[in-house]
Each structure stands twice: as structure tokens, then as C-alpha cells.
Design an enzyme around this catalytic site. Sequence first.
Site, short mmCIF file in Angstrom:
data_model
loop_
_atom_site.label_atom_id
_atom_site.label_comp_id
_atom_site.label_asym_id
_atom_site.label_seq_id
_atom_site.Cartn_x
_atom_site.Cartn_y
_atom_site.Cartn_z
N LYS A 16 51.70 -12.94 -36.77
CA LYS A 16 50.35 -13.48 -36.61
C LYS A 16 49.97 -13.62 -35.13
CE LYS A 16 50.25 -15.91 -41.04
NZ LYS A 16 49.86 -17.15 -41.74
N TYR A 56 43.39 -11.69 -47.73
CA TYR A 56 43.50 -13.08 -48.15
C TYR A 56 42.51 -13.42 -49.27
CZ TYR A 56 46.75 -14.16 -44.38
OH TYR A 56 47.86 -14.22 -43.57
N ASN A 119 51.48 -20.11 -38.30
CA ASN A 119 52.88 -20.19 -38.73
C ASN A 119 53.66 -18.90 -38.54
OD1 ASN A 119 51.57 -18.84 -40.76
ND2 ASN A 119 52.44 -20.00 -42.44
N HIS A 122 53.44 -13.76 -41.84
CA HIS A 122 53.02 -13.69 -43.24
C HIS A 122 53.92 -12.65 -43.90
CE1 HIS A 122 50.66 -12.93 -46.86
NE2 HIS A 122 50.85 -11.64 -46.62
N GLU A 133 48.87 -5.26 -50.47
CA GLU A 133 48.71 -5.62 -49.05
C GLU A 133 49.06 -4.44 -48.14
OE1 GLU A 133 51.02 -9.18 -48.47
OE2 GLU A 133 49.65 -10.39 -49.68
P1 CMP Z 1 50.44 -16.82 -45.24
O1 CMP Z 1 51.82 -16.46 -45.62
O2 CMP Z 1 49.75 -15.98 -44.22
O3 CMP Z 1 49.55 -16.86 -46.56
C1 CMP Z 1 48.36 -17.59 -46.64
C2 CMP Z 1 48.19 -18.48 -45.45
O4 CMP Z 1 47.27 -19.53 -45.62
C3 CMP Z 1 49.50 -19.19 -45.17
O5 CMP Z 1 50.45 -18.30 -44.68
C4 CMP Z 1 49.06 -20.25 -44.22
O6 CMP Z 1 48.94 -19.75 -42.90
C5 CMP Z 1 47.68 -20.55 -44.75
N1 CMP Z 1 47.69 -21.79 -45.54
C6 CMP Z 1 48.26 -21.99 -46.73
N2 CMP Z 1 48.05 -23.25 -47.14
C7 CMP Z 1 47.33 -23.84 -46.18
C8 CMP Z 1 46.79 -25.14 -46.02
N3 CMP Z 1 46.98 -26.09 -46.95
N4 CMP Z 1 46.11 -25.43 -44.90
C9 CMP Z 1 45.93 -24.48 -43.97
N5 CMP Z 1 46.40 -23.19 -44.05
C10 CMP Z 1 47.10 -22.91 -45.16
#
Ligand code: CMP
Length: 159
Positions: A16, A56, A119, A122, A133
Amino acid sequence: MDSDLIDIHRTLVIIKPDAVQRGLVGEVVRRFEHKGLKLVGLKLFNLPSEKAKELYQPHHGKSFYNYLIEFMTSSPIVAICLEGVNAIDIVRMINGATKPTEAQPGSIRGDYSIDITRNVVHASDSVENAARELAILFDPSELNEYQRIDDGILYSPEC
Ligand code: CMP
């Protein structure tokens, strides 16, 4: 090799924008390569908004959706296609839990992130989602078929 019998999977990983900005690309790729996962596709680019929304789509309507799209399109990402036996589950284990309070030390998120959206990585969560994806982010011509020279020592002969 019969991929149905031994569950060779391909999965999508996205490094990311936060991780690209923090210079963590090499560290993240190292963990997957050293595990024995094969790099099949890899590219650095700015994720177009329409691709982010497609990717997404399952989160559309959730409270964090707009911010997630804004963040994922804010600066370059690295998209990676990885291949290996049970690659989908293995990559998710290496990445760690989404919630910062649940990501174990030793996992990528456990070691490098403290925010649920920013984070670091993904990864696809199922065979079906991996196919969906990967098709969004890679043209088939960008995915490379080859033998890694260590395939013979990584896997048992029956694989
Ligand atoms: P990712 O694996 O990219 O898949 C969906 C993303 O949404 C997840 O990682 C997080 O970065 C984001 N995400 C999921 N839950 C939350 C939440 N409760 N608040 C903010 N971001 C979220």
C-alpha cells in the site's frame, strides 16, 4: 504438476501507499520470497480511482470505504502476483490480522503497522477473490510462467 491436486494458488498482494512511502517494499517482498513463494508479476504504479473502486467493491457502503479509496489512490502502490502451494492462506498468515490489536509480532502488519487502513499490505482472501483481483490489476501478459531454480528443494517430490 496437477494444480488441482496440490492446491497451487496464485494470489494478489498490494504493497500500500504507506509502505511504499516508508521504503518497506524490499522488506515486504523479501518475506514472501524467502518463504518460497514465486514472484509471477510485480509492478509499481498509481492505482486509478476506478480500479480501486472495482477492487474494493465488496466494501462499498462501509464507513471507511471513501477514505480507503482516497488512501489507495494517494501515491504509488506495488501490485504483486505470488504463486505457491496454498499461497492464499500462507500470504494472509505472513501479512497478519487486519486489526492492529490482533496482528501478531512477526507478521508484516504486526511488525510495521499501527493503523487499520494504513496497514502496509493487502492480500486476496479466497481463490475466487484472487482471480477477480488479479484480473483487475494485471493483464495476462504481465504474469510470468517459469520454474524457480529452488523449486526442487522447496517442495517434496510428490508435489
Ligand atoms: P485490506 O486487506 O486492504 O482490505 C480492505 C481494507 O479495508 C483493509 O485492508 C483495511 O485497510 C480497510 N479496513 C477494514 N476494516 C476497516 C475499518 N473498520 N476501518 C478502517 N479501514 C478498514
